[in-house]
Design an enzyme around this catalytic site. Structure first.
Site, mmCIF file in Angstrom:
data_model
loop_
_atom_site.group_PDB
_atom_site.id
_atom_site.type_symbol
_atom_site.label_atom_id
_atom_site.label_comp_id
_atom_site.label_asym_id
_atom_site.label_seq_id
_atom_site.Cartn_x
_atom_site.Cartn_y
_atom_site.Cartn_z
ATOM 1 C CB SER A 87 3.073 2.115 5.948
ATOM 2 O OG SER A 87 1.776 2.239 6.433
ATOM 3 C CG HIS B 238 -0.404 0.380 2.496
ATOM 4 N ND1 HIS B 238 -0.079 -0.532 3.468
ATOM 5 C CD2 HIS B 238 -0.092 1.588 3.021
ATOM 6 C CE1 HIS B 238 0.395 0.091 4.530
ATOM 7 N NE2 HIS B 238 0.403 1.384 4.283
ATOM 8 C CG ASP C 11 -0.161 -3.939 2.772
ATOM 9 O OD1 ASP C 11 0.349 -3.455 1.743
ATOM 10 O OD2 ASP C 11 -0.386 -3.275 3.806
#
Length: 328
Positions: free
Chosen positions: A220, A68, A114
């Site tokens: 992230s 992502h 992901d």
């Protein structure tokens, strides 16, 4: 050079694996600044020199991050990876590499799969400040310890106005049983067994809600590092969650679940491909073109500055973070 540095140099000369074995092992209490050299595999991912995500060095030329964090429509050569520095923006110690190829897991969608790998334009030179982390073995059962460490430059408080912290942060977090995590995120699931689970096998949960230790927006793509049998092994990739450090643990992509795909991608990346020949040509072309040129209908146009590009990236990240499954 001290004894640790001499031993490190000897390992490199002998061609012995140095993954997951930092030269420096000083510790700082979780949630505070990390010591230099403690997490030499931690990298920062940048788009036009602006920080967007974390990642980890897993081989001489591959970076593991969250899918992502990447948008396929963005130009690959606008991504750079910074290694060797624990401070975002510190150009004195960091080593910068361009990204020549992006490989996103083919089943990536929302919070599923992901995970992505970034191929660097050239091989990384290992130093005491730049080393890869070990990856799980597909042939050996891995016993994840009760506590692991999450690192990144993300927000230290959810309410913070800053999108990231300039100094690398570290926090020791407990690993949460997957079934227990599922009950936290999906409390009605026990009454509706036919309901699709939220925390599937490709996910790991970790976080200390009592002491507010968790990953958050800006972390992230960073690693969940576990000390196992004397080496550091990456078991997770920061993916999503709700309300950083409050009532629910963070959710990570389970590296073990995707290890076969990761190994296959690394194996292919070690061979020469079209990107190895195309990348130098692209860089030369960019040097000859004006900054305002467009590369296609989906390109973020740059007019003197990268303000529009950064706004687009940060806006996408913010929306993902607010989405029920948190994209950090």
């Amino acid at each position: 050079m001290g004894p640790a540095g001499c031993a490190f140099t000897l390992l490199l000369l002998l061609g012995i694996s140095v993954c997951g074995q930092p030269v420096y092992s000083s510790r700082v209490v979780g949630g505070q600044d990390a010591a230099a050299g403690r997490w030499p595999w931690q990298v920062s991912l940048h788009f036009d020199h602006n920080f967007i995500c974390g990642g980890s060095l897993v081989s001489e030329r591959l970076i593991l991050t969250a899918a992502h964090c990447i948008q396929p429509t963005w130009t690959t050569f606008s991504y750079t990876v910074w290694l060797g520095s624990i401070t975002v923006g510190d150009s004195r110690k960091r080593v910068k590499y361009y990204v020549s190829k992006i490989v996103i897991h083919p089943k990536y969608q929302d919070t599923t799969a992901d995970v992505a790998l970034l191929k660097l334009s050239s091989q990384v030179t290992f130093t005491s400040a730049i080393l890869p982390i070990c990856l799980p073995s597909v042939t050996k059962q891995l016993a994840i310890p009760p506590f692991c460490w999450v690192t990144g430059w993300g927000k230290v408080k959810e309410s913070s106005d800053r999108d990231y912290h300039s100094a690398l942060q570290e926090a020791e977090v407990p690993i949460i049983d997957r079934q227990a995590c599922e009950q936290l995120y999906n409390p009605i699931g026990i009454f509706l067994p036919a309901l699709e689970p939220v925390i599937k096998e490709d996910k790991i949960c970790a976080g200390d809600t009592q002491n507010m230790k968790d990953s958050c927006k800006g972390d992230s793509g960073g690693p969940l590092s576990c000390h196992i049998d004397g080496v550091w092994i990456q078991t997770g990739v920061v993916s999503w969650g709700l309300e950083c450090g409050k009532s629910l643990p963070g959710v990570y992509t389970n590296v073990i679940y995707y290890q076969k795909w990761i190994n296959a991608t690394i194996s292919r990346a070690n061979n020469l491909d079209f990107s190895d020949f195309l990348f130098p040509i692209v860089l030369l072309s960019l040097a000859l073109l004006r900054p305002s040129c467009a590369f296609g209908p989906n390109t973020i146009h740059r007019v003197g500055t990268v303000a529009e590009a950064v706004a687009c990236i940060q806006g996408w990240e913010e929306n993902a973070w607010r989405f029920s499954p948190r994209g950090r």
